[in-house]
Design an enzyme around this catalytic site. Structure first.
Site, PDB file in Angstrom:
ATOM      1  N   LYS A  77       0.862  -1.181   0.000  1.00  0.00           N
ATOM      2  CA  LYS A  77       0.000   0.000   0.000  1.00  0.00           C
ATOM      3  C   LYS A  77       0.904   1.238   0.000  1.00  0.00           C
ATOM      4  CE  LYS A  77      -3.955   1.863   2.650  1.00  0.00           C
ATOM      5  NZ  LYS A  77      -4.877   1.596   3.776  1.00  0.00           N
ATOM      6  N   SER A 152      -9.881   1.818   2.746  1.00  0.00           N
ATOM      7  CA  SER A 152      -8.973   2.576   1.911  1.00  0.00           C
ATOM      8  C   SER A 152      -7.976   1.735   1.127  1.00  0.00           C
ATOM      9  CB  SER A 152      -8.209   3.572   2.781  1.00  0.00           C
ATOM     10  OG  SER A 152      -7.345   2.897   3.670  1.00  0.00           O
ATOM     11  N   SER A 176     -10.030  -0.721   6.867  1.00  0.00           N
ATOM     12  CA  SER A 176      -9.384  -0.478   5.572  1.00  0.00           C
ATOM     13  C   SER A 176      -8.735  -1.701   4.932  1.00  0.00           C
ATOM     14  CB  SER A 176      -8.329   0.626   5.701  1.00  0.00           C
ATOM     15  OG  SER A 176      -8.952   1.881   5.676  1.00  0.00           O
TER      16      SER A 176
END
Lengths: 472, 107
Positions: A77, A152, A176
């Site tokens: 990420k 996210s 997330s």
């Protein structure tokens, strides 16, 4: 050679038996990315300068010195620092910023000889539940491009779901990791707060952020967890190993499963999800588990508590982005105007909204009634979970109220926030939770079931996750 | 009740510039979000005692209380990170970050 949908151990076997080389595997995933990424937009950058890592991994295998993850390609990420590589939290304000050190999780994976393949998209600074709030444009759900991948961590989840890597590392502050895992049909683990070091993670809410894996199976999540779960003195909230043993009950086979009945009967839950949840419960009953209805009286207040604590912490954490030390600078007439322009133009809309909300709840006259009250309630919810775990070994809920929603469907901020309803309590209490893909909507999109355990009892999650996987 | 003036004040405090159109939208968004989080006030909690923050969320003791020097204080060789940190600065000069004049502004 069929390289589709490889799990860690399957890839491990192919590499160890010399059926493929590390380079073949990396090239295979790069090819998948070049075929699919232009539509899905999971990756912000593909790492092309990893020759040294690839060679080193191959040498480890050739000498028979390989570890579990040697030569296994993974995605990152865009908020996890990988030295000498760009990292932006999908924000314009960090455009061009290069990480000056490795995050602790990267150090763990380097030690193993795993191969980072690229950095993936996310909601800017991890604020969002759909990856629509990225400065690099939205990521699409690989299973249906008209739907969001969740957020996210939409980029890392899509990267795993489109089979462009073996696993991904991401962060979870309110769901997330688990919510996108559920929307993309994969497994996502949010470990106990303090189990995995946050050193080198770009902070959102420091008392809530956890790093964890997105994987194709529960077994893979367990493998990654066992590698990144370590004490680190660079994170002052990392819990020393000896304290974890004292705290966590000696592991025993879980027997009792609790259902917070009132909470899971939320009127917003879809009929598909309700049916899948009931089916999951009956699978556990058939497998010999005892189901107990439990009460966690204030669990439903976790979300409003979160939307006070998180903006408060985020507004402080993001104060460092001022156009002086890193990223972009938008020059104004004087220094104050430079700050205001840099932050006004560098941050996206949702980030601006949450910083301003955080500034409000921390301002004089409101601090105690919002932030003070929220932190006290947080302690209360944590105590209620600890008491519940005296009666049951794990708690199950749906991961989300339904399948992946469509782009633009949740334009109202509160409607978007409510998509974290089931995942946020674990972060509020600092306890571990996993989402395992189970069931489908009538449109064929995946659903996820969430299993929650007490502090440092991740092993119970893996046992139950496998039960669901075996009975899909 | 949040007014547009409140939003303007918050933007100055947070050092964030917004457009006039966004100010209106933000005023109504904040109104909605605050209405949602107001629920926390419905629970009567003691203001002091055990529930009063600062506990590590997964640990019962506060690990920050011991006032002893960490043994890694000389872990970094002198200037090891200087160049890489300097390289990240958007504007620099002779080994310093360059910013606009602060003192004497508005005189």
């Amino acid at each position: 050679m069929n390289l589709e949908n490889l799990t860690i151990l399957q890839a491990r076997n192919l590499l160890d038996n010399k059926q493929i080389t590390v380079r073949t595997l990396v090239d295979h995933y790069r090819r998948v990315i070049s075929e699919k990424n232009h539509e899905i937009n999971a990756y912000i950058e593909i790492f092309t300068n990893t020759d040294a890592e690839i060679d080193r991994a191959q040498k480890m295998i050739d000498k028979g010195e390989q570890k579990t993850l040697t030569g296994i390609p993974y995605a990152l990420k865009d908020n996890i620092l990988y030295k000498d590589h760009q990292v932006t939290s999908a924000s314009k304000i960090l455009e061009g910023y290069v990480a000056s050190y490795d995050s602790h999780v990267i150090e763990c994976l380097k030690e193993e000889g795993a191969i980072p393949i690229g950095r993936t998209n996310m909601d800017e600074f991890a604020m969002g539940s759909s990856t629509e709030y990225s400065a690099y444009g939205p990521t699409k759900n690989p299973l249906d491009a008209s739907c969001v991948p969740g957020g996210s961590s939409g980029g890392p989840a899509a990267a795993v779901a489109m089979d462009s890597c073996v696993f991904a590392l991401a962060s979870d502050t309110a769901g997330s990791i688990r919510q996108p895992a559920s929307f993309c049909g994969i497994v996502g683990l949010c470990p106990t707060y303090g189990a995995v070091s946050r050193s080198g993670l770009i902070s959102l809410g420091s008392s809530l952020d956890c790093i964890g894996p997105l994987t194709k199976t529960t077994e893979d999540a367990q493998i990654i967890y066992n590698i990144i779960n370590a004490y680190d003195y660079m994170d002052s909230t990392s819990v020393p190993l000896e304290k974890r043993n004292m705290q966590s009950r000696a592991f025993h086979k879980p027997k009792k499963i609790g259902i917070p009945r009132e909470f899971v009967n939320d009127p917003g839950i879809s009929s598909d999800m309700k049916a899948s949840f009931d089916r999951a419960v009956s699978i556990f009953i058939d497998a010999g588990y005892e189901i107990v209805d439990i009460e966690i009286p204030h669990i439903a207040l976790s979300l409003p508590v979160y939307y006070i604590i998180l903006p408060a912490e985020a507004s402080s954490n993001l104060a460092r982005f001022d156009g002086v030390r890193y990223g972009i600078r938008e020059k104004g007439e004087d220094l104050l105007e430079t700050y205001i322009k840099t932050r006004g133009e560098g941050f996206g809309k949702e980030v601006r909204r949450r910083i301003i909300l955080g500034t409000y709840v921390l301002s004089a006259g409101y601090r105690d009634s919002y932030y003070g009250q929220a932190t006290r309630l947080r302690s209360l919810i944590r105590e209620e979970f600890i008491n519940a775990f005296k009666k049951v070994d794990v708690i199950i809920t749906p991961t989300t109220s339904g399948g992946a929603f469509r782009f633009g469907e949740k334009s109202d901020p509160v409607a978007m926030y409510i998509s974290d309803l089931f995942t946020v309590p674990a972060n509020i209490a600092g306890i571990p939770a996993i989402s395992v893909s189970f069931g489908k909507t009538k449109d064929g999109m995946p659903l996820g079931m969430q299993i929650i355990a007490s502090h440092f009892n991740e092993d119970a999650l893996f046992v139950l996750g496998k039960v669901l996987e075996d009975n899909k | 009740m949040i007014t547009r003036q409140d939003v303007d004040n918050l933007c100055v405090l947070a050092r964030i510039g917004i457009s006039d159109a966004e100010r209106d939208e933000l005023t109504s968004d904040l109104e909605k979000i605050l209405e949602y989080v107001e629920q926390v006030k419905s629970v009567t909690m003691p203001a002091e005692g055990d529930m009063n923050i600062s506990k590590h969320i997964s640990q019962d003791e506060n690990i920050l209380t011991k006032n002893v020097t960490r043994d890694d204080t000389d872990a970094y060789p002198f200037k090891k990170y200087t160049d890489v940190i300097m390289n990240a600065l958007p504007d620099k000069s002779d080994g310093y970050a360059r910013v606009q004049r602060v003192l004497g502004v508005g005189e």
